[in-house]
Design a protein around this motif. Structure first.
Motif, PDB file in Angstrom:
ATOM      1  N   UNK A 296      37.136  85.305  11.653  1.00  0.00           N
ATOM      2  CA  UNK A 296      36.990  84.262  10.638  1.00  0.00           C
ATOM      3  C   UNK A 296      37.970  84.504   9.499  1.00  0.00           C
ATOM      4  N   UNK A 297      38.365  83.436   8.832  1.00  0.00           N
ATOM      5  CA  UNK A 297      39.278  83.546   7.696  1.00  0.00           C
ATOM      6  C   UNK A 297      38.706  84.477   6.635  1.00  0.00           C
ATOM      7  N   UNK A 298      37.401  84.370   6.373  1.00  0.00           N
ATOM      8  CA  UNK A 298      36.777  85.215   5.347  1.00  0.00           C
ATOM      9  C   UNK A 298      36.823  86.691   5.748  1.00  0.00           C
ATOM     10  N   UNK A 299      36.676  86.987   7.038  1.00  0.00           N
ATOM     11  CA  UNK A 299      36.773  88.372   7.508  1.00  0.00           C
ATOM     12  C   UNK A 299      38.201  88.890   7.370  1.00  0.00           C
ATOM     13  N   UNK A 300      39.166  88.021   7.641  1.00  0.00           N
ATOM     14  CA  UNK A 300      40.571  88.395   7.480  1.00  0.00           C
ATOM     15  C   UNK A 300      40.866  88.688   6.014  1.00  0.00           C
ATOM     16  N   UNK A 301      40.359  87.852   5.117  1.00  0.00           N
ATOM     17  CA  UNK A 301      40.565  88.074   3.687  1.00  0.00           C
ATOM     18  C   UNK A 301      39.972  89.412   3.268  1.00  0.00           C
ATOM     19  N   UNK A 302      38.744  89.663   3.655  1.00  0.00           N
ATOM     20  CA  UNK A 302      38.084  90.921   3.285  1.00  0.00           C
ATOM     21  C   UNK A 302      38.793  92.122   3.902  1.00  0.00           C
TER      22      UNK A 302
ATOM     23  N   UNK B  44      33.532  78.764  17.535  1.00  0.00           N
ATOM     24  CA  UNK B  44      32.661  78.243  18.592  1.00  0.00           C
ATOM     25  C   UNK B  44      31.268  77.935  18.074  1.00  0.00           C
ATOM     26  N   UNK B  45      30.766  78.758  17.174  1.00  0.00           N
ATOM     27  CA  UNK B  45      29.403  78.577  16.673  1.00  0.00           C
ATOM     28  C   UNK B  45      29.295  77.536  15.576  1.00  0.00           C
ATOM     29  N   UNK B  46      30.366  77.325  14.810  1.00  0.00           N
ATOM     30  CA  UNK B  46      30.327  76.418  13.677  1.00  0.00           C
ATOM     31  C   UNK B  46      31.723  75.839  13.486  1.00  0.00           C
ATOM     32  N   UNK B  47      31.909  74.593  13.859  1.00  0.00           N
ATOM     33  CA  UNK B  47      33.234  73.983  13.832  1.00  0.00           C
ATOM     34  C   UNK B  47      33.807  73.839  12.423  1.00  0.00           C
ATOM     35  N   UNK B  48      32.957  74.001  11.394  1.00  0.00           N
ATOM     36  CA  UNK B  48      33.465  73.966  10.016  1.00  0.00           C
ATOM     37  C   UNK B  48      34.190  75.257   9.673  1.00  0.00           C
ATOM     38  N   UNK B  49      33.884  76.329  10.393  1.00  0.00           N
ATOM     39  CA  UNK B  49      34.485  77.637  10.155  1.00  0.00           C
ATOM     40  C   UNK B  49      35.745  77.756  11.007  1.00  0.00           C
ATOM     41  N   UNK B  50      36.812  78.269  10.400  1.00  0.00           N
ATOM     42  CA  UNK B  50      38.062  78.485  11.131  1.00  0.00           C
ATOM     43  C   UNK B  50      38.233  79.962  11.446  1.00  0.00           C
ATOM     44  N   UNK B  51      38.743  80.222  12.644  1.00  0.00           N
ATOM     45  CA  UNK B  51      39.107  81.583  13.010  1.00  0.00           C
ATOM     46  C   UNK B  51      40.632  81.653  13.099  1.00  0.00           C
ATOM     47  N   UNK B  52      41.150  82.869  13.068  1.00  0.00           N
ATOM     48  CA  UNK B  52      42.595  83.081  13.129  1.00  0.00           C
ATOM     49  C   UNK B  52      42.887  84.004  14.297  1.00  0.00           C
ATOM     50  N   UNK B  53      43.879  83.612  15.085  1.00  0.00           N
ATOM     51  CA  UNK B  53      44.252  84.406  16.256  1.00  0.00           C
ATOM     52  C   UNK B  53      45.769  84.558  16.309  1.00  0.00           C
ATOM     53  N   UNK B  54      46.204  85.678  16.861  1.00  0.00           N
ATOM     54  CA  UNK B  54      47.630  85.900  17.066  1.00  0.00           C
ATOM     55  C   UNK B  54      48.130  85.032  18.216  1.00  0.00           C
ATOM     56  N   UNK B  55      49.326  84.512  18.068  1.00  0.00           N
ATOM     57  CA  UNK B  55      50.003  83.823  19.166  1.00  0.00           C
ATOM     58  C   UNK B  55      50.765  84.885  19.964  1.00  0.00           C
TER      59      UNK B  55
END
Length: 146
Positions: free
Chosen positions: A54-60, A88-99
């Motif tokens: 999650x973006x918030x986890x990346x920030x932390x 997947x669990x909440x479409x309002x939440x964005x996750x970040x992944x490496x390409x």
């Protein structure tokens, strides 16, 4: 009457100076190698261990605030290094992944810092290195103001 200590004996000031010097040296290492800034390099390293977070986890995890990480991820997404996805669990939440390009650039960053890390620990044995890590993990919690 208190005895004045030189600035060099004040731990905070020593750490602050070391942080500045290490940051400058890290910038130079990255400029020669992967051509990324420290913040982007940190994001790539963190995502290598926590991909699709999650973006918030990346920030932390990178010590940035949500606004800063949002702009950073946007720039990295434009460069093709990461992609944002709905959770997947909440479409309002964005996750970040490496390409694929992000994984490749992360490997460059890891190579950039292997030698740098070796130089940082030169002359220290394993016990001394562990003591440094222990101090750095504990220091932020020890210094909280009441």
């Amino acid at each position: 009457m208190a005895i004045a200590r030189t600035v060099d004996r004040r731990l905070f000031f020593v750490l602050d100076r070391v942080h500045t010097r290490l940051s400058q040296q890290a910038d130079a290492v990255l400029a020669k190698g992967s051509a990324l800034g420290r913040s982007q390099a940190l994001v790539l390293v963190f995502l290598g261990y926590n991909d699709n977070c999650r973006m918030s986890d990346l920030a932390e995890g990178t010590g940035r605030n949500n606004a800063a990480i949002s702009g950073l991820v946007e720039r990295m997404e434009s460069a093709g290094l990461v992609e944002r996805r709905p959770s997947y669990g909440d479409r309002r939440v964005k996750t970040v992944a490496l390409t694929a390009q992000g994984w490749s650039k992360r490997e460059e960053v890891m190579n950039d810092f292997r030698d740098f890390n070796t130089q940082l620990t030169k002359g220290l044995d394993d016990a001394e290195i562990e003591a440094v890590f222990k101090f750095l993990r504990l220091a932020p919690n020890q210094s909280k103001l009441s």
